[in-house]
Design a protein around this motif. Structure first.
Motif, PDB file in Angstrom:
ATOM      1  N   LEU A 302       0.847  -1.192   0.000  1.00 10.47           N
ATOM      2  CA  LEU A 302       0.000   0.000   0.000  1.00 10.47           C
ATOM      3  C   LEU A 302       0.883   1.242   0.000  1.00 10.47           C
ATOM      4  CD1 LEU A 302      -3.117   0.628   2.209  1.00 10.47           C
ATOM      5  CD2 LEU A 302      -1.254   2.287   2.241  1.00 10.47           C
ATOM      6  N   ALA A 303       0.593   2.164  -0.904  1.00 10.73           N
ATOM      7  CA  ALA A 303       1.323   3.436  -0.966  1.00 10.73           C
ATOM      8  C   ALA A 303       0.389   4.570  -0.584  1.00 10.73           C
ATOM      9  CB  ALA A 303       1.877   3.660  -2.378  1.00 10.73           C
ATOM     10  N   SER A 304       0.897   5.498   0.217  1.00 11.08           N
ATOM     11  CA  SER A 304       0.024   6.571   0.727  1.00 11.08           C
ATOM     12  C   SER A 304       0.848   7.783   1.133  1.00 11.08           C
ATOM     13  CB  SER A 304      -0.753   6.051   1.952  1.00 11.08           C
ATOM     14  OG  SER A 304      -1.404   7.105   2.633  1.00 11.08           O
ATOM     15  N   LYS A 305       0.187   8.908   1.142  1.00 13.49           N
ATOM     16  CA  LYS A 305       0.759  10.088   1.785  1.00 13.49           C
ATOM     17  C   LYS A 305       0.632   9.931   3.295  1.00 13.49           C
ATOM     18  CE  LYS A 305      -0.054  13.281  -2.032  1.00 13.49           C
ATOM     19  NZ  LYS A 305      -0.665  12.321  -2.981  1.00 13.49           N
ATOM     20  N   VAL A 306       1.491  10.599   4.028  1.00 11.51           N
ATOM     21  CA  VAL A 306       1.434  10.531   5.486  1.00 11.51           C
ATOM     22  C   VAL A 306       0.129  11.119   5.995  1.00 11.51           C
ATOM     23  CG1 VAL A 306       2.451  11.465   7.616  1.00 11.51           C
ATOM     24  CG2 VAL A 306       3.917  10.450   5.861  1.00 11.51           C
ATOM     25  N   LEU A 307      -0.324  12.199   5.353  1.00 10.94           N
ATOM     26  CA  LEU A 307      -1.572  12.849   5.767  1.00 10.94           C
ATOM     27  C   LEU A 307      -2.260  13.449   4.560  1.00 10.94           C
ATOM     28  CD1 LEU A 307      -3.469  13.832   8.056  1.00 10.94           C
ATOM     29  CD2 LEU A 307      -2.060  15.891   8.198  1.00 10.94           C
ATOM     30  N   TYR A 308      -3.575  13.256   4.494  1.00  9.35           N
ATOM     31  CA  TYR A 308      -4.394  13.882   3.465  1.00  9.35           C
ATOM     32  C   TYR A 308      -5.179  15.011   4.114  1.00  9.35           C
ATOM     33  CZ  TYR A 308      -3.234   9.967   0.465  1.00  9.35           C
ATOM     34  OH  TYR A 308      -2.550   9.047  -0.298  1.00  9.35           O
ATOM     35  N   PHE A 309      -4.731  16.207   3.860  1.00  9.19           N
ATOM     36  CA  PHE A 309      -5.354  17.373   4.473  1.00  9.19           C
ATOM     37  C   PHE A 309      -6.789  17.544   3.987  1.00  9.19           C
ATOM     38  CE2 PHE A 309      -0.800  18.251   4.576  1.00  9.19           C
ATOM     39  CZ  PHE A 309      -0.643  18.577   5.911  1.00  9.19           C
ATOM     40  N   GLY A 310      -7.670  17.942   4.882  1.00 16.44           N
ATOM     41  CA  GLY A 310      -9.062  18.194   4.532  1.00 16.44           C
ATOM     42  C   GLY A 310      -9.980  17.065   4.930  1.00 16.44           C
ATOM     43  N   VAL A 311      -9.526  15.816   4.741  1.00 20.70           N
ATOM     44  CA  VAL A 311     -10.326  14.662   5.117  1.00 20.70           C
ATOM     45  C   VAL A 311      -9.740  13.977   6.345  1.00 20.70           C
ATOM     46  CG1 VAL A 311     -11.162  12.409   4.369  1.00 20.70           C
ATOM     47  CG2 VAL A 311     -11.216  14.336   2.794  1.00 20.70           C
ATOM     48  N   GLY A 312      -8.420  14.007   6.468  1.00 23.61           N
ATOM     49  CA  GLY A 312      -7.805  13.540   7.702  1.00 23.61           C
ATOM     50  C   GLY A 312      -7.228  12.154   7.661  1.00 23.61           C
ATOM     51  N   GLY A 313      -7.337  11.451   6.537  1.00 19.11           N
ATOM     52  CA  GLY A 313      -6.754  10.126   6.446  1.00 19.11           C
ATOM     53  C   GLY A 313      -5.258  10.194   6.264  1.00 19.11           C
ATOM     54  N   GLY A 314      -4.607   9.045   6.352  1.00 21.45           N
ATOM     55  CA  GLY A 314      -3.167   8.992   6.169  1.00 21.45           C
ATOM     56  C   GLY A 314      -2.601   7.695   6.691  1.00 21.45           C
ATOM     57  N   ILE A 315      -1.307   7.494   6.472  1.00 17.37           N
ATOM     58  CA  ILE A 315      -0.671   6.214   6.740  1.00 17.37           C
ATOM     59  C   ILE A 315      -0.696   5.832   8.213  1.00 17.37           C
ATOM     60  CG2 ILE A 315       1.698   7.072   7.030  1.00 17.37           C
ATOM     61  CD1 ILE A 315       0.747   4.008   4.919  1.00 17.37           C
ATOM     62  N   TYR A 316      -0.446   6.786   9.106  1.00 17.05           N
ATOM     63  CA  TYR A 316      -0.374   6.441  10.521  1.00 17.05           C
ATOM     64  C   TYR A 316      -1.760   6.187  11.116  1.00 17.05           C
ATOM     65  CZ  TYR A 316       4.438   7.939   9.969  1.00 17.05           C
ATOM     66  OH  TYR A 316       5.732   8.056   9.527  1.00 17.05           O
ATOM     67  N   LEU A 317      -2.758   6.892  10.622  1.00 17.12           N
ATOM     68  CA  LEU A 317      -4.121   6.646  11.086  1.00 17.12           C
ATOM     69  C   LEU A 317      -4.577   5.248  10.648  1.00 17.12           C
ATOM     70  CD1 LEU A 317      -6.535   7.897  12.574  1.00 17.12           C
ATOM     71  CD2 LEU A 317      -7.381   8.674  10.358  1.00 17.12           C
ATOM     72  N   PHE A 318      -4.233   4.871   9.412  1.00 18.86           N
ATOM     73  CA  PHE A 318      -4.614   3.542   8.940  1.00 18.86           C
ATOM     74  C   PHE A 318      -3.824   2.463   9.672  1.00 18.86           C
ATOM     75  CE2 PHE A 318      -4.657   0.065   5.691  1.00 18.86           C
ATOM     76  CZ  PHE A 318      -6.025  -0.178   5.753  1.00 18.86           C
ATOM     77  N   GLU A 319      -2.576   2.748   9.969  1.00 13.89           N
ATOM     78  CA  GLU A 319      -1.763   1.802  10.736  1.00 13.89           C
ATOM     79  C   GLU A 319      -2.385   1.550  12.109  1.00 13.89           C
ATOM     80  OE1 GLU A 319       2.988   1.321  11.460  1.00 13.89           O
ATOM     81  OE2 GLU A 319       2.107   3.240  12.049  1.00 13.89           O
ATOM     82  N   LYS A 320      -2.860   2.594  12.754  1.00 15.18           N
ATOM     83  CA  LYS A 320      -3.527   2.450  14.051  1.00 15.18           C
ATOM     84  C   LYS A 320      -4.817   1.647  13.912  1.00 15.18           C
ATOM     85  CE  LYS A 320      -5.436   5.150  17.880  1.00 15.18           C
ATOM     86  NZ  LYS A 320      -5.740   6.512  18.385  1.00 15.18           N
ATOM     87  N   PHE A 321      -5.563   1.903  12.832  1.00 17.45           N
ATOM     88  CA  PHE A 321      -6.803   1.174  12.573  1.00 17.45           C
ATOM     89  C   PHE A 321      -6.518  -0.327  12.445  1.00 17.45           C
ATOM     90  CE2 PHE A 321     -10.135  -0.583   9.916  1.00 17.45           C
ATOM     91  CZ  PHE A 321     -11.295   0.020  10.391  1.00 17.45           C
ATOM     92  N   ILE A 322      -5.468  -0.674  11.725  1.00 12.70           N
ATOM     93  CA  ILE A 322      -5.089  -2.077  11.548  1.00 12.70           C
ATOM     94  C   ILE A 322      -4.740  -2.713  12.892  1.00 12.70           C
ATOM     95  CG2 ILE A 322      -3.280  -3.588  10.624  1.00 12.70           C
ATOM     96  CD1 ILE A 322      -3.215  -1.831   8.149  1.00 12.70           C
ATOM     97  N   GLU A 323      -3.978  -2.001  13.703  1.00  6.31           N
ATOM     98  CA  GLU A 323      -3.593  -2.524  15.020  1.00  6.31           C
ATOM     99  C   GLU A 323      -4.813  -2.819  15.887  1.00  6.31           C
ATOM    100  OE1 GLU A 323      -1.003   0.362  16.666  1.00  6.31           O
ATOM    101  OE2 GLU A 323       0.696  -0.132  15.345  1.00  6.31           O
ATOM    102  N   GLU A 324      -5.783  -1.916  15.848  1.00  5.44           N
ATOM    103  CA  GLU A 324      -6.987  -2.097  16.668  1.00  5.44           C
ATOM    104  C   GLU A 324      -7.821  -3.284  16.203  1.00  5.44           C
ATOM    105  OE1 GLU A 324      -8.827   1.707  16.380  1.00  5.44           O
ATOM    106  OE2 GLU A 324      -7.548   2.631  17.912  1.00  5.44           O
ATOM    107  N   LYS A 325      -7.822  -3.556  14.908  1.00  8.22           N
ATOM    108  CA  LYS A 325      -8.586  -4.690  14.378  1.00  8.22           C
ATOM    109  C   LYS A 325      -7.929  -6.024  14.729  1.00  8.22           C
ATOM    110  CE  LYS A 325     -12.116  -2.888  12.142  1.00  8.22           C
ATOM    111  NZ  LYS A 325     -13.525  -3.290  12.406  1.00  8.22           N
ATOM    112  N   ASN A 326      -6.603  -6.009  14.856  1.00  6.75           N
ATOM    113  CA  ASN A 326      -5.848  -7.179  15.305  1.00  6.75           C
ATOM    114  C   ASN A 326      -5.985  -8.389  14.376  1.00  6.75           C
ATOM    115  OD1 ASN A 326      -4.036  -8.225  17.217  1.00  6.75           O
ATOM    116  ND2 ASN A 326      -5.666  -9.350  18.266  1.00  6.75           N
ATOM    117  N   VAL A 327      -6.127  -8.121  13.075  1.00 15.85           N
ATOM    118  CA  VAL A 327      -6.188  -9.181  12.070  1.00 15.85           C
ATOM    119  C   VAL A 327      -4.879  -9.264  11.298  1.00 15.85           C
ATOM    120  CG1 VAL A 327      -7.336  -9.955   9.944  1.00 15.85           C
ATOM    121  CG2 VAL A 327      -8.689  -8.999  11.831  1.00 15.85           C
TER     122      VAL A 327
END
Length: 353
Positions: A302-327
């Motif tokens: 997966l390739a991504s910008k660190v942060l997408y301004f305006g919407v708030g998504g980005g690599i570290y937020l998705f990384e945290k989401f993955i950790e919380e899902k624990n899959v």
């Protein structure tokens, strides 16, 4: 080369509904409330456009009301028997040995009736590159695509005999690289059917019929040759195109289509995706799709910008989401500091080898 829309996603109007045959009316979810804050706009260089993927909210004090949008049902796009028609009225350009259609020419054709979804006119009227639930940016080539292509060579990622999915494919360049790497099967998915028909499929066909061209070195962000007219005769290698399937629609609906098919379905060894985590509202659907379609020992790149301004998504937020899902387990395998910071992430199941 393409239209440029530098306005905030907060300014998008949702007055135009998608056509009934492309929308699953039962798949409507509220868009999360987001506070619009004033931020500096960041420029992200791309082949098709030099504007940022998402603008920042400007001068808005009020919180926008909660909105609902509908997701498009899944559809498989068959490869036409007459390959010349796929490239009809297209102008081809080359980029480090890869062929791709000139996006601005496609956009002009869409304005004049080639776009049943009306995504170009809706983008113009909404003054945005993205309209959630209507158009998800597939008419442009975003710079993280080239970060990922570079990484394939650097990390010596091998596609030979692998089943590959280019998720959120847009121009389909990632899948085309996998196809040229002797992948056993390559499937392409984009949210919009117009993108598949007018951009992805023509790009794949163009690269199949020009098999003598191979990826080379050099600056990915400059065309290596002047624009080329389509070949007069399309003599495609049957082996290459028979490896490909094309799908449009929302991720979960495409997953349902694949998993419910009467045909045997092998899960993907490799899933490639670029700039698909800009909107946190989509994280759950993306995560579930990866979990359903990835082979137990497969890998996601997966390739991504660190942060997408305006919407708030980005690599570290998705990384945290993955950790919380624990899959899955994930790791950031490359960081690009040139310009707006970008990353490559590798994802695998926690119990994979």
């Amino acid at each position: 080369m393409a239209f440029r829309f530098n306005f905030s996603i907060d300014e998008i109007e949702h007055s135009e509904a998608a056509t009934p045959d492309e929308v699953d009316a039962q798949r409507c979810t509220p868009k999360r409330k987001q506070e619009s804050t004033e931020k500096s706009k960041q420029t992200a260089g791309t082949v098709a456009d030099s504007s940022p993927r998402l603008g920042a909210g400007e001068g808005r004090d009020e919180t926008p009301p909660e909105k609902k949008f509908c997701f498009k049902a899944a559809k498989e796009h068959k490869i036409p028997e007459d390959l010349n028609k796929v490239l009809e009225n297209k102008v081809l350009e080359t980029l480090s040995g890869l062929y791709y259609v000139n996006m601005s020419v496609v956009e002009m054709m869409c304005v004049h009736g080639a776009d049943a979804e009306g995504i170009v006119s809706k983008s113009v009227s909404s003054r945005s590159d993205l309209i959630p639930g209507v158009y998800e940016g597939g008419l442009k080539i975003w710079e993280c695509t080239f970060d990922l292509i570079d990484y394939f060579s650097e990390a010596e990622i091998h596609f030979a005999n692998k089943t590959v999915l280019d998720l959120g494919c847009g121009a389909g360049l990632l899948g085309i690289v996998a196809l040229r790497g002797k992948a056993e099967k390559v499937h392409f998915q984009d949210y919009n059917s117009t993108v598949i028909d007018e951009i992805t499929l023509p790009n794949v066909v163009a690269n199949c019929i020009n098999e003598g061209s191979r990826m080379g070195s050099g600056d990915h962000r400059k065309t290596s040759k002047p624009p080329l007219k389509r070949p007069k005769k399309a003599e495609c290698s049957p082996d290459a195109l028979t490896k490909c399937r094309f799908f449009s629609g929302e991720w979960s609906k495409v997953s349902e289509l694949l998993l419910s098919s009467n045909e045997p379905f092998l899960k993907y060894d490799i899933i490639l995706t670029s700039e698909t985590i800009y909107n946190p509202d989509y994280y759950s659907a993306l995560h579930d799709t990866l979990a359903q379609l990835l082979d137990k020992n497969g890998r996601v790149y997966l390739a991504s910008k660190v942060l997408y301004f305006g919407v708030g998504g980005g690599i570290y937020l998705f990384e945290k989401f993955i950790e919380e899902k624990n899959v899955f387990r994930s790791s950031i395998v490359k960081t690009i500091d040139k310009g707006l910071q970008r990353c490559i992430m590798e994802i695998a199941f926690k119990d994979s080898s």
